[in-house]
Design a protein around this motif. Structure first.
Motif, PDB file in Angstrom:
ATOM      1  N   ASP A 136       0.848  -1.195   0.000  1.00  0.00           N
ATOM      2  CA  ASP A 136       0.000   0.000   0.000  1.00  0.00           C
ATOM      3  C   ASP A 136       0.880   1.241   0.000  1.00  0.00           C
ATOM      4  O   ASP A 136       1.559   1.515   1.019  1.00  0.00           O
ATOM      5  CB  ASP A 136      -0.917   0.005   1.222  1.00  0.00           C
ATOM      6  CG  ASP A 136      -1.949   1.137   1.153  1.00  0.00           C
ATOM      7  OD1 ASP A 136      -2.163   1.655   0.025  1.00  0.00           O
ATOM      8  OD2 ASP A 136      -2.512   1.463   2.198  1.00  0.00           O
ATOM      9  N   PRO A 137       0.948   2.006  -1.033  1.00  0.00           N
ATOM     10  CA  PRO A 137       0.240   1.766  -2.316  1.00  0.00           C
ATOM     11  C   PRO A 137       0.873   0.620  -3.112  1.00  0.00           C
ATOM     12  O   PRO A 137       1.998   0.229  -2.853  1.00  0.00           O
ATOM     13  CB  PRO A 137       0.412   3.104  -3.039  1.00  0.00           C
ATOM     14  CG  PRO A 137       1.731   3.607  -2.559  1.00  0.00           C
ATOM     15  CD  PRO A 137       1.821   3.210  -1.092  1.00  0.00           C
ATOM     16  N   ARG A 138       0.116   0.073  -4.057  1.00  0.00           N
ATOM     17  CA  ARG A 138       0.590  -1.035  -4.880  1.00  0.00           C
ATOM     18  C   ARG A 138       1.802  -0.628  -5.712  1.00  0.00           C
ATOM     19  O   ARG A 138       1.822   0.451  -6.289  1.00  0.00           O
ATOM     20  CB  ARG A 138      -0.520  -1.524  -5.807  1.00  0.00           C
ATOM     21  CG  ARG A 138      -1.608  -2.273  -5.061  1.00  0.00           C
ATOM     22  CD  ARG A 138      -2.701  -2.743  -6.015  1.00  0.00           C
ATOM     23  NE  ARG A 138      -3.679  -3.545  -5.297  1.00  0.00           N
ATOM     24  CZ  ARG A 138      -4.820  -3.980  -5.832  1.00  0.00           C
ATOM     25  NH1 ARG A 138      -5.107  -3.654  -7.090  1.00  0.00           N
ATOM     26  NH2 ARG A 138      -5.656  -4.703  -5.111  1.00  0.00           N
ATOM     27  N   GLU A 139       2.772  -1.542  -5.736  1.00  0.00           N
ATOM     28  CA  GLU A 139       3.966  -1.263  -6.525  1.00  0.00           C
ATOM     29  C   GLU A 139       3.814  -1.715  -7.982  1.00  0.00           C
ATOM     30  O   GLU A 139       4.625  -1.334  -8.828  1.00  0.00           O
ATOM     31  CB  GLU A 139       5.176  -1.954  -5.884  1.00  0.00           C
ATOM     32  CG  GLU A 139       5.466  -1.436  -4.485  1.00  0.00           C
ATOM     33  CD  GLU A 139       6.628  -2.170  -3.831  1.00  0.00           C
ATOM     34  OE1 GLU A 139       7.132  -3.137  -4.453  1.00  0.00           O
ATOM     35  OE2 GLU A 139       7.040  -1.775  -2.740  1.00  0.00           O
ATOM     36  N   THR A 140       2.816  -2.539  -8.234  1.00  0.00           N
ATOM     37  CA  THR A 140       2.538  -2.978  -9.596  1.00  0.00           C
ATOM     38  C   THR A 140       1.053  -3.193  -9.740  1.00  0.00           C
ATOM     39  O   THR A 140       0.349  -3.430  -8.745  1.00  0.00           O
ATOM     40  CB  THR A 140       3.293  -4.285  -9.922  1.00  0.00           C
ATOM     41  OG1 THR A 140       3.104  -4.604 -11.294  1.00  0.00           O
ATOM     42  CG2 THR A 140       2.814  -5.445  -9.075  1.00  0.00           C
ATOM     43  N   THR A 141       0.549  -3.109 -10.937  1.00  0.00           N
ATOM     44  CA  THR A 141      -0.885  -3.224 -11.169  1.00  0.00           C
ATOM     45  C   THR A 141      -1.239  -4.613 -11.653  1.00  0.00           C
ATOM     46  O   THR A 141      -0.378  -5.401 -12.078  1.00  0.00           O
ATOM     47  CB  THR A 141      -1.340  -2.206 -12.216  1.00  0.00           C
ATOM     48  OG1 THR A 141      -0.744  -2.551 -13.483  1.00  0.00           O
ATOM     49  CG2 THR A 141      -0.916  -0.800 -11.816  1.00  0.00           C
ATOM     50  N   GLY A 142      -2.550  -4.910 -11.593  1.00  0.00           N
ATOM     51  CA  GLY A 142      -3.024  -6.204 -12.095  1.00  0.00           C
ATOM     52  C   GLY A 142      -2.780  -6.360 -13.580  1.00  0.00           C
ATOM     53  O   GLY A 142      -2.483  -7.461 -14.073  1.00  0.00           O
ATOM     54  N   ALA A 143      -2.909  -5.267 -14.330  1.00  0.00           N
ATOM     55  CA  ALA A 143      -2.689  -5.334 -15.777  1.00  0.00           C
ATOM     56  C   ALA A 143      -1.247  -5.693 -16.081  1.00  0.00           C
ATOM     57  O   ALA A 143      -0.944  -6.488 -16.983  1.00  0.00           O
ATOM     58  CB  ALA A 143      -3.070  -4.015 -16.416  1.00  0.00           C
ATOM     59  N   GLU A 144      -0.324  -5.078 -15.283  1.00  0.00           N
ATOM     60  CA  GLU A 144       1.098  -5.378 -15.510  1.00  0.00           C
ATOM     61  C   GLU A 144       1.414  -6.829 -15.179  1.00  0.00           C
ATOM     62  O   GLU A 144       2.166  -7.509 -15.895  1.00  0.00           O
ATOM     63  CB  GLU A 144       1.949  -4.436 -14.663  1.00  0.00           C
ATOM     64  CG  GLU A 144       1.876  -2.988 -15.115  1.00  0.00           C
ATOM     65  CD  GLU A 144       2.585  -2.045 -14.158  1.00  0.00           C
ATOM     66  OE1 GLU A 144       3.013  -0.967 -14.601  1.00  0.00           O
ATOM     67  OE2 GLU A 144       2.715  -2.399 -12.965  1.00  0.00           O
ATOM     68  N   LEU A 145       0.821  -7.323 -14.068  1.00  0.00           N
ATOM     69  CA  LEU A 145       1.068  -8.724 -13.704  1.00  0.00           C
ATOM     70  C   LEU A 145       0.459  -9.687 -14.715  1.00  0.00           C
ATOM     71  O   LEU A 145       1.028 -10.744 -15.018  1.00  0.00           O
ATOM     72  CB  LEU A 145       0.511  -9.001 -12.300  1.00  0.00           C
ATOM     73  CG  LEU A 145       1.286  -8.350 -11.141  1.00  0.00           C
ATOM     74  CD1 LEU A 145       0.580  -8.621  -9.827  1.00  0.00           C
ATOM     75  CD2 LEU A 145       2.713  -8.875 -11.098  1.00  0.00           C
ATOM     76  N   ALA A 146      -0.734  -9.356 -15.239  1.00  0.00           N
ATOM     77  CA  ALA A 146      -1.371 -10.217 -16.237  1.00  0.00           C
ATOM     78  C   ALA A 146      -0.490 -10.324 -17.478  1.00  0.00           C
ATOM     79  O   ALA A 146      -0.294 -11.419 -18.043  1.00  0.00           O
ATOM     80  CB  ALA A 146      -2.747  -9.671 -16.599  1.00  0.00           C
ATOM     81  N   GLU A 147       0.058  -9.197 -17.901  1.00  0.00           N
ATOM     82  CA  GLU A 147       0.957  -9.208 -19.056  1.00  0.00           C
ATOM     83  C   GLU A 147       2.221 -10.007 -18.747  1.00  0.00           C
ATOM     84  O   GLU A 147       2.725 -10.754 -19.579  1.00  0.00           O
ATOM     85  CB  GLU A 147       1.296  -7.774 -19.450  1.00  0.00           C
ATOM     86  CG  GLU A 147       2.201  -7.697 -20.667  1.00  0.00           C
ATOM     87  CD  GLU A 147       2.538  -6.266 -21.050  1.00  0.00           C
ATOM     88  OE1 GLU A 147       3.310  -6.065 -22.008  1.00  0.00           O
ATOM     89  OE2 GLU A 147       2.030  -5.342 -20.363  1.00  0.00           O
ATOM     90  N   GLN A 148       2.725  -9.820 -17.503  1.00  0.00           N
ATOM     91  CA  GLN A 148       3.934 -10.532 -17.088  1.00  0.00           C
ATOM     92  C   GLN A 148       3.707 -12.048 -17.068  1.00  0.00           C
ATOM     93  O   GLN A 148       4.588 -12.827 -17.454  1.00  0.00           O
ATOM     94  CB  GLN A 148       4.333 -10.043 -15.694  1.00  0.00           C
ATOM     95  CG  GLN A 148       5.572 -10.717 -15.117  1.00  0.00           C
ATOM     96  CD  GLN A 148       5.887 -10.177 -13.731  1.00  0.00           C
ATOM     97  OE1 GLN A 148       5.482  -9.067 -13.381  1.00  0.00           O
ATOM     98  NE2 GLN A 148       6.625 -10.960 -12.967  1.00  0.00           N
ATOM     99  N   LEU A 149       2.522 -12.479 -16.660  1.00  0.00           N
ATOM    100  CA  LEU A 149       2.200 -13.909 -16.572  1.00  0.00           C
ATOM    101  C   LEU A 149       1.679 -14.483 -17.884  1.00  0.00           C
ATOM    102  O   LEU A 149       1.501 -15.694 -18.001  1.00  0.00           O
ATOM    103  CB  LEU A 149       1.155 -14.139 -15.463  1.00  0.00           C
ATOM    104  CG  LEU A 149       1.657 -13.909 -14.038  1.00  0.00           C
ATOM    105  CD1 LEU A 149       0.491 -13.839 -13.063  1.00  0.00           C
ATOM    106  CD2 LEU A 149       2.623 -15.024 -13.634  1.00  0.00           C
ATOM    107  N   GLY A 150       1.409 -13.634 -18.858  1.00  0.00           N
ATOM    108  CA  GLY A 150       0.933 -14.110 -20.148  1.00  0.00           C
ATOM    109  C   GLY A 150      -0.530 -14.479 -20.162  1.00  0.00           C
ATOM    110  O   GLY A 150      -0.936 -15.377 -20.917  1.00  0.00           O
ATOM    111  N   VAL A 151      -1.355 -13.809 -19.325  1.00  0.00           N
ATOM    112  CA  VAL A 151      -2.797 -14.060 -19.311  1.00  0.00           C
ATOM    113  C   VAL A 151      -3.512 -12.718 -19.435  1.00  0.00           C
ATOM    114  O   VAL A 151      -2.899 -11.644 -19.265  1.00  0.00           O
ATOM    115  CB  VAL A 151      -3.222 -14.788 -18.010  1.00  0.00           C
ATOM    116  CG1 VAL A 151      -2.542 -16.160 -17.911  1.00  0.00           C
ATOM    117  CG2 VAL A 151      -2.894 -13.949 -16.772  1.00  0.00           C
ATOM    118  N   ASN A 152      -4.840 -12.756 -19.688  1.00  0.00           N
ATOM    119  CA  ASN A 152      -5.575 -11.502 -19.736  1.00  0.00           C
ATOM    120  C   ASN A 152      -5.921 -11.058 -18.307  1.00  0.00           C
ATOM    121  O   ASN A 152      -5.819 -11.826 -17.342  1.00  0.00           O
ATOM    122  CB  ASN A 152      -6.820 -11.620 -20.619  1.00  0.00           C
ATOM    123  CG  ASN A 152      -7.753 -12.745 -20.151  1.00  0.00           C
ATOM    124  OD1 ASN A 152      -8.022 -12.868 -18.966  1.00  0.00           O
ATOM    125  ND2 ASN A 152      -8.220 -13.554 -21.095  1.00  0.00           N
TER     126      ASN A 152
END
Length: 821
Positions: A784-800
């Motif tokens: 808190d606050p987040r250091e990375t976003t869900g969109a960034e992690l989704a791209e990093q993991l190769g999923v939507n």
């Protein structure tokens, strides 16, 4: 009756006249009905006085024509005979008549043969008064004579051209006739009139001359019946021959008058029969041969006996070298074979083999080459072309056909034997495998009941050593100095002492397994080139060794060595069973050590310093840069996500450093502020140096912290047991020579691996849920606050994004449920 001249005749004159008239009437009566031509001519006027009616039948002309023109008679004579007949007629008075045979041509064109004879007739004064003659048509006789002459000539021609000798021998044993072939069996051209006893030949029976009284002529005379195909070896003018004699008796008025013999030279046939017999005997032996080499030896022996040469050799096709190599030779062919120890493509002999044709070649030595199918060739060196004639070629081909059949048979039988032996071995191996499986089952049951490593290893050795077909067994732990035996059965400890030496230069099965971690087998040790190993195997009564690695989850727990008294022990299936046993033992030891670690009251904390420019963390820490370990997340494909915090370098430089490290496939900057990077570390490949993470996991430890700079890397690792500590440090020192143990602390708290610390909170998570949850945690998603976003992690993991959030919420729900319910 009165005389018209008025001269009164005497009674005597009248009587004579009446006699002459009567005589003339009788002459005419005879000639008018005769088939022969009677004629009377006047020698002074050269005219025909009289010719009987038969003239018209024979000459085909009328008598009136002849009376009017006497030249008609000569004109009817055949032109080829006319001059001779004219000469005879002109000189018939001086010669006292003539006797001629000539041809005439009738008006209808028919030619007839005439036998004409004339006789001068004198008057009372001795003067030639007239010439009488008789001409006989001998056309039919001439035809018969011509036919007989033709038949006689034909008979003579048949006798002279007959392919056998024909002899006629009279009752006095004298040869009265022999045709032109008699020189072949008699040794002379002049045979008629020769006594049989003087003929220059001798016939034999059982190696001795046939005695008088038993010779063919004597047999015919005594039995008075024919003889057929009496076969004798004979000597004719010093030459050995074979004769076939047929004979029939001749009779004259019911009495024996001699014999006719037909004698045939059967030397060639006998030689062929002998040759065929030799081929048959050789073929019989070749068909009984047990190997191709034996067939080739028999073929050379038969060829040397059959052919008019002493040098023969068989070259067999070698599929490995694609060349013809000597398989057998006669003693006389030694030099030829030594010069041609290999025949390859380009040689005339090779070309004959490839084309499958019998040839006379000149490959430095003139030789006949006869192919033996696809197996090779028979080579017959010969300096004389005439010696290797068509008959010799035919015999050689016949022999080579049989050699090919024999070689085909040996190949088929060898294949069948091999199949049978393979099947037998498979059956025996299956029986052994079933037996070994029973042994392994009992060993496995015993392992389950063991509560310590010593109990496991001693139980395994005792059970294996007590079971057939094994002689003894032992288990040793791999150390730097070699293999340290810790349990054994069926063999004294003194035998194992030498195994404590270094395994680096040792090529035995235990040493190979210690170095490679793979199952190794040594067979047929009684034939081993190493005298010490051979002597040891003989004294201990074993012939095979199987060395089995004991490992689990990549961790090595030693080597199991099993000894058998058979040279063919440890087949592929048995190896597979032993390999599974090794894994079972490794699992049992690992499980036992894990239980002991969980039950222990403390752990050992190791502080290590690594100074190695090739060490991956130190390579990442560029000059003035610092790297700290944050976490490690395994992936389902065997790779790992390594999260590190980097300080003192740029992203571009970080990418350059990552590109130079083979084990790190990609890098991704997760958090901008703290420069958090996710590095994808691929799993190690075979024979590749393991990284620090691999070593720690393999020995049951976990990395608490790690800090890397350009000069050194400091690592803190927790290990569960003393044995794990020792193996971990030894393994690191073997891989990284600059590892230094700078601190060790025994802590009074149980060792807990990450999976154990997670416990029930993550027990219900899938692998994918655990991976996403860990990546989110180490990437600062829950900060808190987040250091990375869900969109960034989704791209990093190769999923939507929706998949990321759905999976993350499912992981959170399952974890909280486990904690709160």
């Amino acid at each position: 009756m009165a005389d018209p001249t008025g001269v009164k005749r005497s009674p005597i004159d009248e009587s004579a006249g009446r006699y002459l008239q009567e005589h003339e009437r009788e002459f005419r009566r005879l000639t008018e009905h005769a088939k022969e031509v009677f004629w009377i001519s006047d020698p002074e006027r050269f005219g025909t006085i009289y010719v009987n009616p038969a003239f018209e039948e024979v000459w085909g002309r009328s008598r009136e024509e002849l009376y009017e023109n006497p030249e008609t008679l000569l004109e009817s004579v055949h032109p080829e005979d006319r001059e001779r007949v004219a000469d005879a007629v002109d000189n018939e008075i001086e010669r006292g008549g003539f006797d001629e045979i000539y041809r005439i041509e009738r008006p209808d064109g028919e030619v007839r043969w005439i036998h004409d004879r004339s006789f001068p007739v004198e008057d009372e004064n001795g003067e030639i008064d007239e010439v009488v003659g008789i001409a006989v048509d001998i056309t039919e006789r001439k035809r018969i004579e011509e036919q007989l002459r033709h038949e006689r000539d034909l008979t003579k021609r048949i006798l002279d051209t007959c392919p056998v000798t024909i002899l006629v021998i009279d009752a006095e044993r004298t040869i009265t006739f022999g045709n032109e072939r008699m020189n072949e069996v008699m040794g002379t051209d002049e045979i008629a009139g020769t006594p049989l006893s003087e003929v220059p030949w001798t016939i034999y029976e059982n190696g001795e001359p046939v005695p008088a009284g038993q010779r063919p002529f004597d047999v015919i005379r005594e039995r008075e019946e024919p003889v057929y195909d009496l076969q004798y070896p004979a000597r004719i003018d010093g030459e050995s021959r074979w004769l076939s004699i047929n004979g029939v008796p001749l009779y004259e008025d019911g009495e024996f008058d001699g014999a006719v013999f037909v004698v045939k030279d059967i030397t060639g046939r006998k030689r062929r029969e002998q040759a065929l017999s030799t081929v048959h005997e050789a073929t019989t032996r070749m068909m009984r041969a047990e190997s191709g080499e034996e067939v080739c030896e028999l073929a050379v022996a038969a060829a040397t006996e059959l052919l008019p040469v002493s040098r023969t050799a068989v070259y067999a096709f070698d599929s490995e070298t694609h060349a013809l190599r000597p398989a057998a030779r006669s003693p006389a062919a030694r030099e030829v074979v030594e010069v041609r120890s290999s025949i390859e493509d380009g040689s005339p002999i090779w070309e004959a083999f490839v084309d499958g044709e019998t040839r006379m070649v000149d490959d430095g030595v003139r030789a006949a080459v006869i192919p033996i199918g696809t197996h090779g060739v028979l080579v017959v060196p010969t300096d004389r072309t005439a010696a290797f004639d068509e008959e010799a070629v035919s015999l050689a081909r016949l022999l080579c056909d049989d050699v090919e059949a024999a070689l085909n048979r040996t190949e088929r039988e060898a294949a069948l034997r091999e199949q049978g032996e393979t099947l037998q071995r498979a059956n025996e191996e299956l029986e052994r495998l079933n037996h070994v499986t029973d042994i392994i089952r009992s060993v496995t049951q015993a392992i389950v009941r063991s509560d310590c490593r010593a109990g496991i290893t001693s139980t395994v050795c005792e059970r294996l050593a007590a079971a057939e077909p094994y002689r003894f067994a032992w288990i040793g732990e791999v150390v730097d100095e070699g293999i340290d035996p810790e349990a054994w059965s069926g063999i004294p400890k003194s035998y194992l002492e030498k195994l404590e030496s270094s395994t680096e230069a040792d090529d035995s099965a235990p040493a190979r397994t210690a170095r490679t971690g793979e199952l190794a087998v040594d067979r047929a040790l009684l034939e081993d080139r190493d005298e010490d190993r051979r002597t040891e195997a003989l004294s201990r009564n074993y012939q095979s060794i199987a060395a089995v690695p004991l490992a689990h989850r990549g961790r090595s727990y030693g080597v199991l060595c099993v000894y058998a008294d058979r040279a063919d022990a440890f087949g592929e299936r048995e190896r597979g069973v032993l390999r599974e046993l090794g894994e079972t033992i490794g699992y049992a030891i690992d499980a036992m050590e894990t239980r002991n670690a969980l039950a222990s009251d403390g752990v050992t904390e190791l502080r290590l310093r690594v100074r190695d420019p090739e060490f991956a963390p130190q390579r990442l820490a560029d000059e003035g840069c610092r790297i700290e370990h944050r976490g490690l997340v395994p992936r389902s494909d065997g790779a790992s996500r390594w999260f590190v915090a980097v300080d003192g370098t740029t992203p571009e430089r970080m990418d350059e450093l990552v590109a130079g490290i083979d084990r790190i496939e990609t890098s991704h900057r997760v958090v901008e502020g703290d420069a958090l990077y996710e590095l994808i570390v691929r799993p190690p490949v075979r024979d590749e140096k393991p990284c620090l993470f691999d070593e720690a996991v393999e020995h049951g430890g976990r990395i608490e912290s790690m800090t890397a700079t350009a000069e050194e890397v400091t690592v803190t690792v927790e290990m569960p047991t003393e044995s794990a500590v020792r193996r971990f440090v030894e393994s690191l020192r073997s891989d990284y020579r600059t590892v230094e143990l700078v601190g060790r602390h025994d802590l009074d708290r149980p060792s807990m691996a990450r999976s154990e610390r997670q416990g029930a909170a993550t027990a219900e998570l899938t692998d994918r849920q655990q991976e996403i949850l860990q990546v989110a945690y180490f990437s600062g998603y829950f900060e808190d606050p987040r250091e990375t976003t869900g969109a960034e992690l989704a791209e990093q993991l190769g999923v939507n994004r929706s998949t990321f959030h759905r999976t993350l919420r499912a992981a959170e729900r399952a974890s909280f449920a486990s904690l709160l319910e």
